[in-house]
Design an enzyme around this catalytic site. Sequence first.
Site, short mmCIF file in Angstrom:
data_model
loop_
_atom_site.label_atom_id
_atom_site.label_comp_id
_atom_site.label_asym_id
_atom_site.label_seq_id
_atom_site.Cartn_x
_atom_site.Cartn_y
_atom_site.Cartn_z
NE ARG A 79 -156.92 94.96 16.03
CZ ARG A 79 -157.71 94.85 17.23
NH1 ARG A 79 -157.29 94.25 18.30
NH2 ARG A 79 -158.46 95.77 17.16
CG ASP B 172 -158.25 102.83 24.46
OD1 ASP B 172 -158.57 102.08 24.77
OD2 ASP B 172 -157.30 103.01 23.52
CB CYS C 61 -162.61 101.32 22.34
SG CYS C 61 -160.93 101.33 23.18
CD GLN D 282 -163.90 100.76 19.03
OE1 GLN D 282 -163.43 99.67 19.11
NE2 GLN D 282 -165.26 101.13 19.43
NE ARG E 257 -165.12 98.06 15.77
CZ ARG E 257 -163.99 97.39 16.28
NH1 ARG E 257 -163.59 97.37 17.31
NH2 ARG E 257 -163.27 96.71 15.11
CG HIS F 282 -159.22 100.87 16.29
ND1 HIS F 282 -159.61 100.20 15.34
CD2 HIS F 282 -159.66 100.31 17.58
CE1 HIS F 282 -160.37 99.11 15.98
NE2 HIS F 282 -160.17 99.12 17.20
N1 CP Z 1 -162.09 97.57 20.61
C1 CP Z 1 -161.31 96.57 19.96
O1 CP Z 1 -160.94 96.81 18.70
O2 CP Z 1 -161.33 95.45 20.58
P1 CP Z 1 -160.41 94.04 20.06
O3 CP Z 1 -159.02 94.54 20.60
O4 CP Z 1 -161.02 93.10 21.16
O5 CP Z 1 -160.65 93.80 18.66
N1 NVA Z 2 -155.50 101.79 22.32
C1 NVA Z 2 -155.82 100.19 22.33
C2 NVA Z 2 -157.13 99.82 21.63
C3 NVA Z 2 -157.34 98.51 22.04
C4 NVA Z 2 -158.84 98.16 21.01
C5 NVA Z 2 -154.76 99.63 21.83
O1 NVA Z 2 -154.08 99.91 20.66
O2 NVA Z 2 -154.34 98.64 22.30
#
Ligand code: CP
Ligand code: NVA
Length: 303
Positions: free
Chosen positions: A103, A222, A262, A133, A290, A130
Amino acid sequence: MKHFLSIEDCPKDFLKELLRLSTRLKSLYSYNGEDLCLKGKTLAMLFEKPSLRTRISFQVAMSNLGGTAIYVKPEDIGGIGKREPVKDMARVLSRYVTGIMARTFEHSTVTELAEYATVPVINALTDWSHPCQAMADVLTIREHCEDEEGKKIAFIGDGNNVARSLAFACAKLGMKMVVASPAGYELDDESIEKANQLSADCVRQTNDPGNAVLDADIIYTDTWVSMGQEDEKQKRQADFAGFQVNAELVKSAPDNVKIMHCLPAYRGLEITDEVVESPNSIMFDQAENRLHFQRALLKKLLS
Ligand code: CP
Ligand code: NVA
């Protein structure tokens, strides 16, 4: 060897197979079964950003399948691409582990890892996309709407990483999406064009949330402020006023519309507490999926 970096690069059949496998493993584990296909395998999990769902669900998925996950914070290793080049990290990690998930802020970090790694690399969210997701989202839609094919998603809010992966999932898996964003926060034209090349008229952009939800099967939102955009928080909150998913907006949609997010959700901003807690909300099933999707993904890539 296969990586999982972006939905648009995956063949449709591969995505469908992952969904079928997710359902199979979900029912196996729900009935106390097990599948130890990853016994002796290890996954390195690199996180430049916080995570609840992704981190824990990948770790549980690895452990369910008999493998081990190693959580790596950037500070433990002197930063990703700082103490040593990403390409060196990729080659060193490949000598130790069976898979790498990451990530990161820059999308190019995961593509560089994939270029140099000799083990599969999984995108666990970048500023650009993502994909894990979006696949868990399609699994959830399949479960709650009988089939994902032909379903319409109204995505209300920022044309961000989550919206982009969802748009590509729609294009690959027979759904339609309308993205309602304030001016300046739309999904980029190139992504919309690419989605529409994959599937004609699949994704449409509007600045009118009320109109977007009229015939929606799913309303999805989101955060307005993604990880890394904290400095823009005040401006974004002002610019996104009028794009909240609240009871009034939901009333304009068909009665049985499903509400997805999400998570994490910022109640009172992009969505109200009332809508999160309403019977139409399927976001905790979505969060659970997930785990089920990622078990399938890990089995497919690492076993
Ligand atoms: N939706 C999601 O990716 O959550 P986290 O940031 O908690 O992993
Ligand atoms: N768009 C958000 C998603 C979090 C799961 C971010 O990137 O922070």
